[in-house]
Design a protein around this motif. Sequence first.
Motif, PDB file in Angstrom:
ATOM      1  N   ALA A  15       0.834  -1.211   0.000  1.00 51.84           N
ATOM      2  CA  ALA A  15       0.000   0.000   0.000  1.00 51.84           C
ATOM      3  C   ALA A  15       0.864   1.254   0.000  1.00 51.84           C
ATOM      4  O   ALA A  15       0.547   2.246  -0.684  1.00 51.84           O
ATOM      5  N   LEU A  16       1.975   1.221   0.742  1.00 52.61           N
ATOM      6  CA  LEU A  16       2.893   2.360   0.752  1.00 52.61           C
ATOM      7  C   LEU A  16       3.518   2.555  -0.623  1.00 52.61           C
ATOM      8  O   LEU A  16       3.661   3.696  -1.097  1.00 52.61           O
ATOM      9  N   ARG A  17       3.936   1.485  -1.259  1.00 51.00           N
ATOM     10  CA  ARG A  17       4.533   1.608  -2.595  1.00 51.00           C
ATOM     11  C   ARG A  17       3.531   2.176  -3.591  1.00 51.00           C
ATOM     12  O   ARG A  17       3.887   3.022  -4.423  1.00 51.00           O
ATOM     13  N   ALA A  18       2.297   1.721  -3.511  1.00 52.06           N
ATOM     14  CA  ALA A  18       1.275   2.247  -4.421  1.00 52.06           C
ATOM     15  C   ALA A  18       1.059   3.743  -4.184  1.00 52.06           C
ATOM     16  O   ALA A  18       0.881   4.509  -5.139  1.00 52.06           O
ATOM     17  N   ALA A  19       1.086   4.165  -2.928  1.00 51.05           N
ATOM     18  CA  ALA A  19       0.912   5.587  -2.617  1.00 51.05           C
ATOM     19  C   ALA A  19       2.098   6.406  -3.106  1.00 51.05           C
ATOM     20  O   ALA A  19       1.941   7.453  -3.752  1.00 51.05           O
ATOM     21  N   ALA A  20       3.313   5.944  -2.807  1.00 50.09           N
ATOM     22  CA  ALA A  20       4.511   6.696  -3.181  1.00 50.09           C
ATOM     23  C   ALA A  20       4.641   6.838  -4.684  1.00 50.09           C
ATOM     24  O   ALA A  20       5.038   7.899  -5.189  1.00 50.09           O
ATOM     25  N   THR A  21       4.330   5.793  -5.408  1.00 51.53           N
ATOM     26  CA  THR A  21       4.521   5.802  -6.867  1.00 51.53           C
ATOM     27  C   THR A  21       3.313   6.345  -7.617  1.00 51.53           C
ATOM     28  O   THR A  21       3.331   6.421  -8.844  1.00 51.53           O
ATOM     29  N   SER A  22       2.272   6.759  -6.878  1.00 57.53           N
ATOM     30  CA  SER A  22       1.042   7.219  -7.525  1.00 57.53           C
ATOM     31  C   SER A  22       1.179   8.601  -8.150  1.00 57.53           C
ATOM     32  O   SER A  22       0.413   8.961  -9.046  1.00 57.53           O
ATOM     33  N   GLY A  23       2.116   9.404  -7.627  1.00 58.84           N
ATOM     34  CA  GLY A  23       2.202  10.797  -8.051  1.00 58.84           C
ATOM     35  C   GLY A  23       1.263  11.715  -7.307  1.00 58.84           C
ATOM     36  O   GLY A  23       1.296  12.940  -7.510  1.00 58.84           O
ATOM     37  N   GLU A  24       0.427  11.184  -6.405  1.00 62.88           N
ATOM     38  CA  GLU A  24      -0.536  12.004  -5.669  1.00 62.88           C
ATOM     39  C   GLU A  24       0.197  13.040  -4.818  1.00 62.88           C
ATOM     40  O   GLU A  24       1.172  12.728  -4.134  1.00 62.88           O
ATOM     41  N   ALA A  25      -0.307  14.259  -4.830  1.00 61.55           N
ATOM     42  CA  ALA A  25       0.400  15.380  -4.221  1.00 61.55           C
ATOM     43  C   ALA A  25       0.541  15.248  -2.714  1.00 61.55           C
ATOM     44  O   ALA A  25       1.465  15.826  -2.134  1.00 61.55           O
ATOM     45  N   ARG A  26      -0.313  14.492  -2.045  1.00 65.51           N
ATOM     46  CA  ARG A  26      -0.271  14.413  -0.582  1.00 65.51           C
ATOM     47  C   ARG A  26       0.849  13.526  -0.073  1.00 65.51           C
ATOM     48  O   ARG A  26       1.157  13.538   1.115  1.00 65.51           O
ATOM     49  N   PHE A  27       1.488  12.728  -0.935  1.00 65.98           N
ATOM     50  CA  PHE A  27       2.551  11.824  -0.505  1.00 65.98           C
ATOM     51  C   PHE A  27       3.910  12.328  -0.984  1.00 65.98           C
ATOM     52  O   PHE A  27       4.082  12.637  -2.172  1.00 65.98           O
ATOM     53  N   PHE A  28       4.879  12.406  -0.058  1.00 73.90           N
ATOM     54  CA  PHE A  28       6.214  12.851  -0.444  1.00 73.90           C
ATOM     55  C   PHE A  28       7.264  12.186   0.439  1.00 73.90           C
ATOM     56  O   PHE A  28       6.943  11.572   1.468  1.00 73.90           O
ATOM     57  N   LEU A  29       8.521  12.324   0.027  1.00 71.09           N
ATOM     58  CA  LEU A  29       9.619  11.623   0.675  1.00 71.09           C
ATOM     59  C   LEU A  29      10.024  12.266   1.999  1.00 71.09           C
ATOM     60  O   LEU A  29      10.304  13.460   2.060  1.00 71.09           O
TER      61      LEU A  29
END
Length: 343
Positions: A230-244
């Motif tokens: 689930a984390l990988r899907a979020a990180a690789t989604s491009g969604e603006a709310r997720f960042f490094l």
Amino acid sequence: MTSLTIARPDDWHLHLRDGAMMRAVLPHTAQHFARAIIMPNLVPPVVTGDQARAYRDRVLAALPDGLAFEPLMTLYLTEDTDPDDVAAAHASGLIKAVKLYPAGATTNSASGVANFDIVRATLERMAEIGLPLCVHGEVTDADIDIFDREAVFIDRVLDPIRRATPGLRVVMEHITTSNAVDYARAQDDSLGATITTHHLVINRNHILAGGIKPHYYCLPVAKREEHRLALRAAATSGEARFFLGTDSAPHTDANKLLPCGCAGCFTAPNTMAILAQVFEQDAALDRLEAFTSRNGPAFYGLPVNSDTITLTKSAPDYPAHIDTEDGPVTVFDPGFDLEWSVR
């Protein structure tokens, strides 16, 4: 694809420590990252504007010649925090966030918050001035299983805080569960979430199966495989709310290998190489820049870095450990051969 050029990345969750350790680890971040949110959990913690200014000066003094790096300072929220001092430090441009540690949640968190009603005035002032709250999202109740503490924190602490403090900007740091991913996606743009490098790579089996791997032990602890995916899907989604936010957290081997060893993974030297491979594996290299270089600045209201880095398809050369005056620090091993390098 054998080469990828992206805007120079930022790290929105970084531990530099202090003194000899800071001098040893800082260059490994500054080689790749333009800016980083600097964690305030020193001993004693960074709780006032004056202390944050002094810490920033020590960071800059430790920066090697030829490296450009901007430390983005934070204050450690305690039950004695002065809202006026927080507001003044923010107005001066000194601090970019305040960090919430529930008391006892992780390394050097003994000064954290136990009674959230006591810090209500500070949170309300932060909402007024647009200063983000960075949250270590775990409860510390002894009766709550360690693998459930993030999900319980969202229900018992985070959501009530947000409902009671409209307009408060919040960063859910180092999320580790599908529960956190789902919660973040259900909120408006006043909430962001950082994801670490190591939580994209390891699950709890990596720590425990076949023998204990102390260099994989971190807090929040890695969870089941379904959560890692689930984390990988979020990180690789491009969604603006997720960042490094790497949560790169150096400890000497002597402190990691104790019967009660310290929590933390030191990922600063090889984060970008690991991320390039993760994003390539998930057919998302075109979204790596969003995760590492664009979404974080957008949330914090800062410009995207104008300079760039280039990743090339070649085996990287990074050390298995770095030497410090206090002893060696092991670099996180992803468990597979890396194929990308930063040029």
